[in-house]
Design a protein around this motif. Structure first.
Motif, PDB file in Angstrom:
ATOM      1  N   ILE A 190      51.780  33.407 -24.580  1.00 41.51           N
ATOM      2  CA  ILE A 190      50.450  32.956 -24.183  1.00 41.51           C
ATOM      3  C   ILE A 190      49.561  33.023 -25.414  1.00 41.51           C
ATOM      4  N   GLY A 191      49.073  31.879 -25.827  1.00 45.52           N
ATOM      5  CA  GLY A 191      48.283  31.818 -27.055  1.00 45.52           C
ATOM      6  C   GLY A 191      46.815  31.575 -26.781  1.00 45.52           C
ATOM      7  N   MET A 192      45.998  32.069 -27.674  1.00 42.44           N
ATOM      8  CA  MET A 192      44.565  31.832 -27.624  1.00 42.44           C
ATOM      9  C   MET A 192      44.110  31.331 -28.985  1.00 42.44           C
ATOM     10  N   ALA A 193      43.094  30.473 -28.988  1.00 45.06           N
ATOM     11  CA  ALA A 193      42.540  29.984 -30.241  1.00 45.06           C
ATOM     12  C   ALA A 193      41.589  31.028 -30.791  1.00 45.06           C
ATOM     13  N   LEU A 194      42.066  31.808 -31.752  1.00 47.37           N
ATOM     14  CA  LEU A 194      41.265  32.860 -32.356  1.00 47.37           C
ATOM     15  C   LEU A 194      41.095  32.579 -33.835  1.00 47.37           C
TER      16      LEU A 194
ATOM     17  N   PHE B 199      50.332  27.821 -23.483  1.00 47.03           N
ATOM     18  CA  PHE B 199      51.533  28.489 -22.978  1.00 47.03           C
ATOM     19  C   PHE B 199      52.760  27.824 -23.578  1.00 47.03           C
ATOM     20  N   ASP B 200      53.660  28.636 -24.176  1.00 46.32           N
ATOM     21  CA  ASP B 200      54.878  28.123 -24.802  1.00 46.32           C
ATOM     22  C   ASP B 200      56.101  28.861 -24.270  1.00 46.32           C
ATOM     23  N   VAL B 201      57.177  28.107 -24.076  1.00 48.94           N
ATOM     24  CA  VAL B 201      58.503  28.680 -23.837  1.00 48.94           C
ATOM     25  C   VAL B 201      59.289  28.521 -25.130  1.00 48.94           C
ATOM     26  N   VAL B 202      59.887  29.615 -25.603  1.00 50.86           N
ATOM     27  CA  VAL B 202      60.516  29.632 -26.929  1.00 50.86           C
ATOM     28  C   VAL B 202      61.955  30.117 -26.816  1.00 50.86           C
ATOM     29  N   SER B 203      62.857  29.386 -27.427  1.00 51.42           N
ATOM     30  CA  SER B 203      64.258  29.815 -27.534  1.00 51.42           C
ATOM     31  C   SER B 203      64.601  30.015 -28.999  1.00 51.42           C
TER      32      SER B 203
ATOM     33  N   PHE C  22      52.231  23.858 -23.447  1.00 50.70           N
ATOM     34  CA  PHE C  22      51.070  23.084 -23.030  1.00 50.70           C
ATOM     35  C   PHE C  22      49.817  23.717 -23.614  1.00 50.70           C
ATOM     36  N   ASP C  23      48.978  22.873 -24.194  1.00 42.69           N
ATOM     37  CA  ASP C  23      47.717  23.313 -24.792  1.00 42.69           C
ATOM     38  C   ASP C  23      46.552  22.806 -23.944  1.00 42.69           C
ATOM     39  N   GLY C  24      45.373  23.394 -24.157  1.00 48.47           N
ATOM     40  CA  GLY C  24      44.191  22.968 -23.419  1.00 48.47           C
ATOM     41  C   GLY C  24      44.136  23.498 -22.013  1.00 48.47           C
ATOM     42  N   ILE C  25      44.775  24.652 -21.767  1.00 39.44           N
ATOM     43  CA  ILE C  25      44.767  25.243 -20.436  1.00 39.44           C
ATOM     44  C   ILE C  25      43.443  25.972 -20.227  1.00 39.44           C
ATOM     45  N   GLY C  26      42.838  25.735 -19.108  1.00 45.38           N
ATOM     46  CA  GLY C  26      41.563  26.357 -18.804  1.00 45.38           C
ATOM     47  C   GLY C  26      40.794  25.507 -17.822  1.00 45.38           C
ATOM     48  N   ALA C  27      39.491  25.717 -17.773  1.00 46.70           N
ATOM     49  CA  ALA C  27      38.643  24.965 -16.863  1.00 46.70           C
ATOM     50  C   ALA C  27      37.386  24.534 -17.595  1.00 46.70           C
ATOM     51  N   GLY C  28      36.900  23.335 -17.259  1.00 48.46           N
ATOM     52  CA  GLY C  28      35.670  22.857 -17.880  1.00 48.46           C
ATOM     53  C   GLY C  28      35.818  22.767 -19.384  1.00 48.46           C
TER      54      GLY C  28
END
Length: 838
Positions: free
Chosen positions: A826-830, A808-812, A795-801
């Motif tokens: 847990i990913g961040m747009a850097l 957040f990704d689940v990977v197999s 799921f992308d776009g996690i946060g507030a405002g």
């Protein structure tokens, strides 16, 4: 005879002279109607009112039927006679007289709006394709205002934003005007020439207004914002909208206009809300007054976005064109509240001119060289929307401020204040600037650059950077960097430096020379950052970084040799030496976990002495082909916009063998040829289904007679739970960092699809969160280790405002067809480093 001819020319000039028709447009109570349309009937010669309801329209001598129109109000036509003198005409518009008396709506029956919308949907494609090509003049004015501003952000004083804010922390931060010629041809070819440009507070600047970018055509199924937004008359629109007929009225020509309210079925849907006005029998758009929430557009920095459009008949009642359009916006972030509008007036249409496809080419916008040199007299004549008092004051004040703020005494006074040492400089570094000469020295803080790895232990970096800009926009710039590094555990100093010169922003030319001695990762793409490696080493007792000592001299050059064809060339001579761990310190897990050796645990590497000290002379050449690359051509630089086609890359790297037969001892131990090809495309918009991206690469060492582990093709692996979203299309989420490194052949592929809410918007609970589902798959095959596959769901776009930076990704993962495990990331747009290239 000469006198008679001069007299006739003067008489002709007087009889065809322009005069101004001006005034205000208000409602019956005298309240101004901003952005009302004012135009000569049957033409697109017109203007719109400003925020105060004021208008100005230049007309030749003659008699005209002038139409005054504002959405929701009764249209009025006035006869105006122009005889070379200014004419003032103030107009009051009554609210539209909406009638529903003749329409019977039975309980539980379908609203009468639905048959009208169905007709409009049926005719949508006709109206979109009706005009094969056109040319028109476009005037755009953009005005963005800060409504409230904090004194500080993160403890830093933000001042008055270069004179934009008043004592109430309000003020215009962007005011710009432009005049362009816009050309269009079906199905979707655009070309724009910006003839004039004016930016408040920057008399050398060029406006970023774009008639092409403002073209929100509701006859298309979708319009792109943060994601695609479906038109109220698109195919399938009834799955997203409810409609209600508010009433009908007759315009000045006796045409029946249907006022229809459009309502998004779900707040999270990519849909507008507001009103659309449909001409009866013709089923075309007469005007719209629509809004869009930032949440629906997936642009959380905005609260709402508004679109007002007025369409008028051109060349007959059956052909309508966009005459005026206003985008309004309200939003906020970091304590700022802002609002603004961008208004476009589309005039002097030429329908179906003979435009060849070659006329358009890849240059979608060209700004004329003298576009920013127009004087006040020009703008007084060319500007169809009069300036408000606030806008006039803003131009005058900022132009005056600019003269002062670009003067040497003022810049020197600012430098004296900024160059004072502050306590926070111990953490963030110290910058000494000379603004008049456009140069600066930056000293990195050793405190902020403290790192830890098992080879060096605690290590400090001390950096010094000199920057010199040769023009106001810093398009041409020289930069010199040097860095001193000291590792405590190995008690060793290293130093390196670089000179880089960016000298032609028209073709992105840059040359750089670097050299020195540094501790480097075996993988030149740096799969784990020094900061994350420090964290996992000290707190998790895991050492994923693998380092070697490199003494080198390197030269790089890049240039766009043709539109969309970028060349990267490099040459390097380096001495590589393996390093061992010199400490085993960590904060935790000292008895439960053992650190791994710094040298990759591979018996074949050790047996073949592939980790030994070596010298290497290596040359490389990369070409990126981007067919059909669109671009904007400004007088001082070029802006590449991408292409609808994928990027194609060819990479060639040659390890050159040189025998140690000279007195200097210069030699190179490598002899290899490495070739790879890549195809990649991001941001592939699939309607409302979301956005897709892919990248595939195939490569082989054509000759691997002599190479070392330093020369292998390494891949972007990952073994920690923190990731960089910008690297997901180039790397793997669970691959061991060096487990699949190869000196032979490889094939890798990456795929990702972001549904942009198409799935989560339909799931109760999740749709309120504003998240987007993302699926991905990565594949790797090497000659030595065969296949590796991983699949992910997240799921992308996690946060507030507006702060939605997390994912957040689940990977197999699977190795050689066997299940290898499941983890999370847990990913961040850097942002990627400037030197991060593939």
């Amino acid at each position: 005879m000469k006198l008679t001819l001069s007299f006739l020319l003067l008489l002709l000039n007087l009889t065809t002279a322009f005069a101004q028709l001006k005034g205000t447009v208000t409602d019956m109570a005298g309240q101004p109607l901003p952005f009302a349309s004012v135009y000569v009937e049957g033409t697109t010669n017109g203007t719109t009112t400003n925020l105060n309801g004021e208008y100005i329209l230049d007309l030749k001598s003659g008699t005209y039927q002038v139409v005054f129109q504002f959405i929701g109000y009764k249209q009025k036509t006035e006869t105006v006679k122009i005889s070379g003198k200014p004419v003032r005409l103030d107009v009051k518009l009554p609210e539209e007289s909406i009638e529903l008396g003749t329409i019977e709506i039975k309980a539980n029956a379908e609203d009468p709006a639905y048959p009208i919308i169905r007709k409009a949907i049926e005719k949508r494609e006709f109206h979109y394709r009706q005009v094969k090509s056109y040319a028109c003049d476009v005037y755009i004015k953009g005005n963005v205002k800060i409504l409230s501003a904090p004194e500080k952000i993160f403890g830093q004083d933000i001042g008055d934003l270069d004179g934009s804010l008043d004592s109430n922390r309000q003020g215009i931060v962007y005011l710009s005007e432009s005049v362009s010629k816009l050309y269009f041809k079906q199905p979707n070819l655009y070309k724009e020439t910006m003839i004039s440009s004016k930016v408040s507070g920057d008399n050398q600047g060029f406006s970023f207004n774009s008639a092409r970018e403002m073209d929100v055509n509701l006859y298309r199924n979708f319009s792109e914002f943060g994601r695609n937004i479906i038109s109220p008359i698109a195919d399938g629109a009834m799955n997203y909208y409810r409609y209600r007929l508010e009433g009908v009225f007759l315009d000045e020509k006796g045409r029946l206009i249907n006022k229809i309210q459009v309502i998004a079925k779900r707040n999270e849907d990519p849909a507008y809300f507001g009103y659309i006005y449909i001409v009866d029998k013709q089923w075309n758009i007469q005007s719209v007054d629509l809004s869009l929430t930032g949440r629906a557009a997936q642009m959380p920095v905005f609260d709402t976005l508004g679109i007002r459009q007025t369409h008028v008949s051109v060349g007959g009642d059956d052909v309508w064109r966009l005459f005026s359009q206003t985008f309004s916006l309200v939003g906020g972030a970091f304590g700022f509240k802002f609002g603004g509008s961008f208004t476009g007036v589309y005039r002097n249409y030429e329908l179906n001119p003979p435009l060849d496809d070659k006329f358009f080419g890849n240059e979608v916008l060209k700004v004329e060289k003298d576009a920013n040199e127009k004087d006040t007299a020009y703008w007084n004549e060319a500007r169809p929307i009069p300036l408000t008092v606030e806008e006039t004051v803003d131009y005058q004040r900022k132009d005056s401020i600019q003269v002062v703020r670009e003067s040497k005494p003022y810049l020197d006074s600012i430098d004296r204040e900024e160059n004072k040492f502050k306590v926070m400089d111990l953490i963030f570094g110290f910058r000494l600037q000379d603004s008049w000469k456009r140069r600066s020295f930056t000293i990195e803080s050793p405190i902020n650059t403290v790192q830890f790895n098992l080879v060096q232990g605690l290590n400090f970096n001390f950096g010094l950077t000199y920057t010199k800009a040769f023009d106001k926009g810093e398009n041409k710039r020289l930069q010199a960097k040097t860095r001193l590094n000291y590792g405590v555990a190995e008690d060793k100093f290293r130093a390196a430096g670089e000179f880089a010169y960016r000298f032609n922003p028209k073709n992105f030319s840059r040359i750089a020379i670097a050299g020195g001695r540094e501790v480097m990762q075996f993988n030149e793409l740096n799969p784990i950052s020094p900061l994350l490696n420090t964290y996992v080493t000290l707190f998790n007792r895991r050492n994923y970084g693998r380092f070697f000592d490199k003494t080198y001299l390197k030269a790089d050059y890049r240039q766009e040799i043709a539109n969309g064809v970028m060349m990267f060339a490099s040459a390097q001579y380096a001495q590589r030496e393996p390093l061992e761990n010199n400490t085993d310190y960590s904060f935790f897990y000292k008895k439960k976990r053992d650190f791994a050796s710094n040298l990759p645990a591979n018996d074949a590497l050790r047996e073949n002495d592939l980790l030994a000290q070596s010298n290497a002379l290596v040359a490389g050449l990369s070409l990126r082909f981007r067919p059909g690359q669109k671009y904007m051509n400004y007088p001082d630089r070029k802006y590449a916009l991408g292409s609808k086609y994928p990027d194609f890359w060819i990479h060639y790297r040659k390890g050159i063998s040189v025998n140690a037969g000279t007195e200097s001892g210069f030699h190179s131990d490598v002899n290899y040829d490495r070739l790879s090809m890549t195809i990649a495309k991001s941001n592939i918009v699939l309607g409302l289904a979301g956005v897709m991206a892919f990248r595939f690469e195939a490569g082989k060492f054509l000759n691997n007679e002599q190479l070392y582990f330093y020369d292998y093709r390494h891949f972007l692996g990952n073994r920690i739970t923190l990731g960089n979203q910008d690297r997901y299309l180039y790397g793997f989420k669970r691959l061991p960092y060096y487990g699949f490194s190869t000196g032979d052949a490889w094939l890798e592929g990456h795929f990702e699809h972001n549904f942009k809410g198409a799935v989560t918007d339909k799931i109760p609970g999740l749709k309120k969160m504003g998240w987007s589902m993302v699926v991905g798959a990565n594949f790797l095959y090497t000659s030595e280790n065969k296949d590796y596959v991983e699949v992910s769901l997240g799921f992308d776009g996690i946060g507030a405002g507006f702060a939605r930076f997390l994912r957040f990704d689940v990977v197999s993962s699977f190795k050689n067809g066997q299940y290898d495990g499941t983890g999370y990331l847990i990913g961040m747009a850097l942002p990627l480093d400037d030197e991060f290239e593939f």
